[in-house]
Design an enzyme around this catalytic site. Sequence first.
Site, PDB file in Angstrom:
ATOM      1  CE  LYS A  15      -3.792   2.094   2.683  1.00 50.92           C
ATOM      2  NZ  LYS A  15      -4.845   1.754   3.833  1.00 50.92           N
TER       3      LYS A  15
ATOM      4  CB  SER B 147      -8.305   0.880   5.559  1.00 48.98           C
ATOM      5  OG  SER B 147      -8.905   1.908   5.574  1.00 48.98           O
TER       6      SER B 147
ATOM      7  CB  SER C   5      -8.119   3.488   2.754  1.00 45.92           C
ATOM      8  OG  SER C   5      -7.204   2.935   3.759  1.00 45.92           O
TER       9      SER C   5
HETATM   10  N1  GLN Z   1     -13.181   3.984   6.293  1.00 46.43           N
HETATM   11  C1  GLN Z   1     -12.520   4.419   7.485  1.00 46.43           C
HETATM   12  C2  GLN Z   1     -12.015   5.828   7.268  1.00 46.43           C
HETATM   13  O1  GLN Z   1     -12.405   6.648   6.286  1.00 46.43           O
HETATM   14  C3  GLN Z   1     -11.173   3.574   7.664  1.00 46.43           C
HETATM   15  C4  GLN Z   1      -9.885   3.953   6.947  1.00 46.43           C
HETATM   16  C5  GLN Z   1      -8.739   3.259   7.381  1.00 46.43           C
HETATM   17  O2  GLN Z   1      -9.062   2.105   8.136  1.00 46.43           O
HETATM   18  N2  GLN Z   1      -7.775   3.677   7.049  1.00 46.43           N
HETATM   19  O3  GLN Z   1     -11.654   6.571   7.993  1.00 46.43           O
END
Ligand code: GLN
Length: 508
Positions: free
Chosen positions: A75, A174, A150
């Site tokens: 990532k 994420s 994400s």
């Molecule tokens: N969807 C969550 C957010 O937008 C989690 C994101 C993540 O785990 N990095 O913050």
Amino acid sequence: MKSRSIVQTRQQLLAGESLKEIVSHYISQIDQKNAELNISVVHYPEESIARAEQIEKKITSGKAGTLAGSVFGIKDVLNEKGKVVSCASNMLRNFKSVYNATAIQKLLDEDAILLSRLNMDEFAMGSSTENSIYGPSRNPHNPDRVTGGSSGGSAAAVAADMANAALGSDTGGSIRQPASYCGVVGLKPSYGRVSRYGLVAYASSFDSIGPLTQTVEDAALVLSVIAGRDNNDGSSSFDTVPDYLSALNATAKGLRIGVPKEYFSEGLDPEIHQQILDRLKQFESDGATLVPVSLPHTPYAIATYYILATAEASSNLARYDGVRFGHRADQKKIREELKVEEKVLRDELKLADEASNQLIHTKLNALDSPLIRLYKETRSEGFGIEVKRRIMLGTYVLSAGYYDAYYGKAQRIRRLIRQDFDRAFASCDVIVSPTAPTTAFPLGDNQDDPIKMYLNDIYTISANLAGICGISIPIGFHSDGLPIGMQFMGAAFDEISILKAGRITELQ
Ligand code: GLN
């Protein structure tokens, strides 16, 4: 579409297949599919082939590490020396890292090949991998659907056979939610299990690094490589790393599975619900016990998370000021603009009467200095809309007068959520839930409604609030043709239990 696991690849190597051919296979997969799916941001074919040659030599001489033969995608939020680490943001579009994150260094030390950098939501803020300067990734099972986010690129790379495995980060779901949407295994370790050193910070008290893999066995293997204390991350745990691979011989007999009533209520897709119930029935007939548990503060989890995570983000992202990191607005242009603005005011002053004189002086005094204007312009140009929204929200909840009402209260609710889990784990080994309320949604669907997007995190966010571990396991397909994921959560530092439950599910 099923790609090979790390362990299978290893067997192929032992049976005489060349590592260069294996790497070439993944390169050609990226070349064939990436134009459509937009999963890899950049990949390094020559470097990876050269590394394959070196590792082959190590294999021959019996000196190869435990991940020799495996090809990873990373990532684009983890520092890799000499590589651009963009976080899918204009702010870091050209930022080259000068060091390796600890998790990356550990993969390299065990002879993994890091072939690609993978798409994501900007600064890991999002649930769909649509908030990216590179454009959205597309789901390998159906290109009209999102990958989740994400770590969408990480999940999709494994699903599309562009890598054996990937690393992602999980602040509120994420790793697990995209794993569920793309039909792969996604493991979020307990907070402090894996060093965060070299992970670009989003919300530091939530962020965890973990693997996305084909199988539970691979997840256990990768975790055993990246876990452990690191003096570069003061919040990393001193607890010894157990033998995660020992979880693989588990049977369902005696396993106590907590079923939280709050996680099986309205908003959950009925087919997902049914498939999970079927799996639980299977667990029961294999000797597990289902224990009804309650996590009463679940309804407050999303609000609590989006207050605390944005507060932390607003402070973490303050470092992107155009001076120290990444993008810098055009200083010459700024100086010229400021000159023009000042000249306009001074000309007005010449013609002004007594009354407006005062007002123009105030405006002149309020003109930005070139440095302040540099900050403003840099941040306006560098951050995307979702990141800006969160910085503003986070700054608001931390500001004097609102701090107690929002931030302070959210901190207290976070503790109550943690206590819910402590109480529940007194009567069960793992807690089961859906990973997400739906399968992967169509691209663009939740774009104009941030709250709707945030609701996607309903089942994953509490684990980050509580600092516990969670894993998403693919359990089959919905009638819409998309994968369904089931989540097991475990007490802090009890990754063994969720790996066991995951392994049993996989073998059912
Ligand atoms: N969807 C969550 C957010 O937008 C989690 C994101 C993540 O785990 N990095 O913050």
